[in-house]
Motif scaffolding. Structure first.
Motif, mmCIF file in Angstrom:
data_model
loop_
_atom_site.group_PDB
_atom_site.id
_atom_site.type_symbol
_atom_site.label_atom_id
_atom_site.label_comp_id
_atom_site.label_asym_id
_atom_site.label_seq_id
_atom_site.Cartn_x
_atom_site.Cartn_y
_atom_site.Cartn_z
ATOM 1 N N VAL A 112 0.846 -1.197 0.000
ATOM 2 C CA VAL A 112 0.000 0.000 0.000
ATOM 3 C C VAL A 112 0.882 1.248 0.000
ATOM 4 O O VAL A 112 2.037 1.196 0.437
ATOM 5 N N PRO A 113 0.346 2.394 -0.464
ATOM 6 C CA PRO A 113 1.178 3.601 -0.595
ATOM 7 C C PRO A 113 1.190 4.486 0.653
ATOM 8 O O PRO A 113 1.225 5.709 0.544
ATOM 9 N N TYR A 114 1.163 3.901 1.808
ATOM 10 C CA TYR A 114 1.193 4.680 3.049
ATOM 11 C C TYR A 114 1.518 3.760 4.220
ATOM 12 O O TYR A 114 1.468 2.541 4.104
ATOM 13 N N ARG A 115 1.831 4.380 5.353
ATOM 14 C CA ARG A 115 1.944 3.647 6.617
ATOM 15 C C ARG A 115 0.987 4.293 7.601
ATOM 16 O O ARG A 115 0.881 5.519 7.672
ATOM 17 N N GLY A 116 0.283 3.460 8.384
ATOM 18 C CA GLY A 116 -0.689 3.976 9.331
ATOM 19 C C GLY A 116 -0.180 3.877 10.757
ATOM 20 O O GLY A 116 0.465 2.893 11.135
ATOM 21 N N TYR A 117 -0.478 4.914 11.548
ATOM 22 C CA TYR A 117 -0.041 4.962 12.945
ATOM 23 C C TYR A 117 -1.218 5.331 13.848
ATOM 24 O O TYR A 117 -2.008 6.214 13.514
ATOM 25 N N PHE A 118 -1.298 4.686 15.002
ATOM 26 C CA PHE A 118 -2.324 5.038 15.971
ATOM 27 C C PHE A 118 -1.910 6.229 16.826
ATOM 28 O O PHE A 118 -2.712 6.717 17.627
ATOM 29 N N SER A 119 -0.708 6.694 16.660
ATOM 30 C CA SER A 119 -0.195 7.845 17.405
ATOM 31 C C SER A 119 0.215 8.951 16.441
ATOM 32 O O SER A 119 0.988 8.707 15.506
ATOM 33 N N ARG A 120 -0.291 10.163 16.662
ATOM 34 C CA ARG A 120 0.113 11.300 15.845
ATOM 35 C C ARG A 120 1.629 11.531 15.975
ATOM 36 O O ARG A 120 2.305 11.861 14.999
ATOM 37 N N LYS A 121 2.147 11.357 17.191
ATOM 38 C CA LYS A 121 3.567 11.560 17.422
ATOM 39 C C LYS A 121 4.400 10.589 16.585
ATOM 40 O O LYS A 121 5.392 10.983 15.960
ATOM 41 N N SER A 122 4.003 9.337 16.560
ATOM 42 C CA SER A 122 4.735 8.343 15.774
ATOM 43 C C SER A 122 4.653 8.654 14.286
ATOM 44 O O SER A 122 5.636 8.490 13.552
ATOM 45 N N THR A 124 4.290 11.600 12.940
ATOM 46 C CA THR A 124 5.140 12.771 12.703
ATOM 47 C C THR A 124 6.610 12.381 12.668
ATOM 48 O O THR A 124 7.379 12.847 11.814
ATOM 49 N N GLU A 125 7.013 11.519 13.574
ATOM 50 C CA GLU A 125 8.403 11.063 13.600
ATOM 51 C C GLU A 125 8.755 10.313 12.319
ATOM 52 O O GLU A 125 9.849 10.473 11.760
ATOM 53 N N SER A 126 7.837 9.488 11.826
ATOM 54 C CA SER A 126 8.061 8.771 10.576
ATOM 55 C C SER A 126 8.188 9.749 9.411
ATOM 56 O O SER A 126 9.048 9.589 8.537
ATOM 57 N N ALA A 127 7.329 10.783 9.416
ATOM 58 C CA ALA A 127 7.364 11.784 8.347
ATOM 59 C C ALA A 127 8.695 12.532 8.340
ATOM 60 O O ALA A 127 9.275 12.789 7.281
ATOM 61 N N VAL A 128 9.171 12.865 9.518
ATOM 62 C CA VAL A 128 10.457 13.568 9.623
ATOM 63 C C VAL A 128 11.583 12.694 9.079
ATOM 64 O O VAL A 128 12.474 13.169 8.352
ATOM 65 N N GLU A 129 11.544 11.418 9.412
ATOM 66 C CA GLU A 129 12.571 10.496 8.924
ATOM 67 C C GLU A 129 12.546 10.389 7.404
ATOM 68 O O GLU A 129 13.587 10.429 6.734
ATOM 69 N N LEU A 130 11.351 10.270 6.829
ATOM 70 C CA LEU A 130 11.214 10.154 5.377
ATOM 71 C C LEU A 130 11.633 11.446 4.677
ATOM 72 O O LEU A 130 12.272 11.422 3.627
ATOM 73 N N HIS A 131 11.268 12.571 5.288
ATOM 74 C CA HIS A 131 11.669 13.862 4.730
ATOM 75 C C HIS A 131 13.192 13.986 4.730
ATOM 76 O O HIS A 131 13.787 14.550 3.793
#
Length: 346
Positions: A112-122, A124-131
């Protein structure tokens, strides 16, 4: 939206154990908090407003099975107040100069073209890493998710935050994922679910004799089609930019110019065609990049073809599902081509 890997039980590729752990923990917490809808409706301590919404939800759930031939199971017959604005947060990513989204693969659900998280913090951390890897990133809150019938998905408080038409659209959409799902083809899966959602809501509103509600819904669908049309045009322009012999600096400038034109076209359309309706203002006010455009296209590009197939099947849901199943059994890219070219329900 379908939250992938919620019920995954193993680790594949470079996906970390911690990611699966948060997925399973978040889902288990929600499942443990379920309360039966019927019991809540008859419980004197249930607030009147919630009782009214749950009564509507129960009728919508019955309609889904009786009139739309959607699965008759225990999903959406229980309720959970999750005490937050989103149940999960989806993280999308795409290269700086490509519209092809990054994909992640999971057991059972495929890629799938995304990853899902039950935590907004998690998330955001994933987004920062990918960025940090040089990717365009987009994070969005999710109202509902489906486990494809692997568990009894509950109604969530996030699903009740708008009117009954919105609730019906979510229930029909998520149950459609349980009716049919193709591993690794999110565009096909989501467009199919949107088609079931759209035709189902129209049928539900007509059955209720809610002409005003149907007019509002059709106006909303028209605006959605206009919006997706703008996004599609922008994607076409960006493909030309990315295929051109430019330096990275020139490519970035051209990309920014295309996105500026998207915002300008939106303002013109909003003020001229929508009588000032501002429901999409927040989407355009926030940053726009390849990941955001890719996320949006997943839900829209194949919907017209599914709606046309539904008409070819004379609005008969079992026949429609059988026709979609035959197409789903084809390999990619033959699947999308067959859907677009089909001229019969059989």
């Amino acid at each position: 939206m379908l939250a992938a890997a919620i019920m995954a039980s193993g680790v594949t590729g470079c996906t970390s154990i911690s990611y699966y752990a948060q997925s399973l923990e978040g889902h288990v917490q929600i499942m443990a908090a379920r309360r039966n809808v019927g019991k809540l409706i008859h419980d004197p301590s249930t607030p009147d407003a919630l009782r009214a919404r749950l009564t509507s939800a129960r009728a919508i759930r019955r309609f889904a099975t009786d009139e739309l031939a959607l699965p008759d199971n225990s999903s959406y017959r229980s309720y959970v107040d999750i005490h937050r604005d989103a149940v999960t947060w989806a993280v999308f990513a795409a290269p700086q100069f490509s519209l092809a989204p990054q994909t992640w693969c999971f057991p059972v659900f495929g890629c799938v073209p995304y990853r899902g998280y039950f935590s907004r913090k998690s998330a955001t951390e994933s987004a920062v890493e990918l960025h940090g890897q040089g990717l365009d990133v987009y994070v969005t809150g999710v109202t509902a998710y489906s486990t494809l019938g692997w568990s009894s998905d509950p109604l969530l408080s996030t699903m009740l935050r708008q009117d009954d038409t919105y609730l019906a659209s979510l229930v029909f959409h998520e149950l459609a994922h349980q009716r049919l799902y193709v591993d690794g083809d999110s565009a096909f899966n989501e467009a199919f679910a949107v088609a079931v959602e759209t035709t189902g809501v129209r049928k539900w509103l007509r059955a209720a004799g809610d002409r005003a509600g149907l007019r509002r819904y059709e106006a909303d669908r028209k605006r959605s089609a206009d919006f997706l049309g703008l996004v599609s045009k922008t994607r076409d322009e960006l493909r030309q930019v990315y295929a051109s012999p430019r330096t990275p600096e020139q490519m970035a400038a051209a990309k920014a110019a295309v996105i500026d034109r998207l915002r300008m076209r939106y303002r013109q359309m909003r003020n001229k065609n929508w009588a000032g309706y501002r429901g999409y203002d927040a989407w355009f006010a926030a940053p726009i990049n390849n990941a955001k455009l890719a996320a949006t296209s997943v839900y829209g590009e194949q919907v017209p073809a599914f709606l046309r197939l539904f008409e070819l099947c004379s609005g008969d849901y079992p026949r429609f599902y059988a026709a979609v199943r035959r197409i789903a059994d084809l390999r990619q890219p033959s699947r999308a081509e067959a859907l677009k070219a089909t001229d019969t329900c059989n």
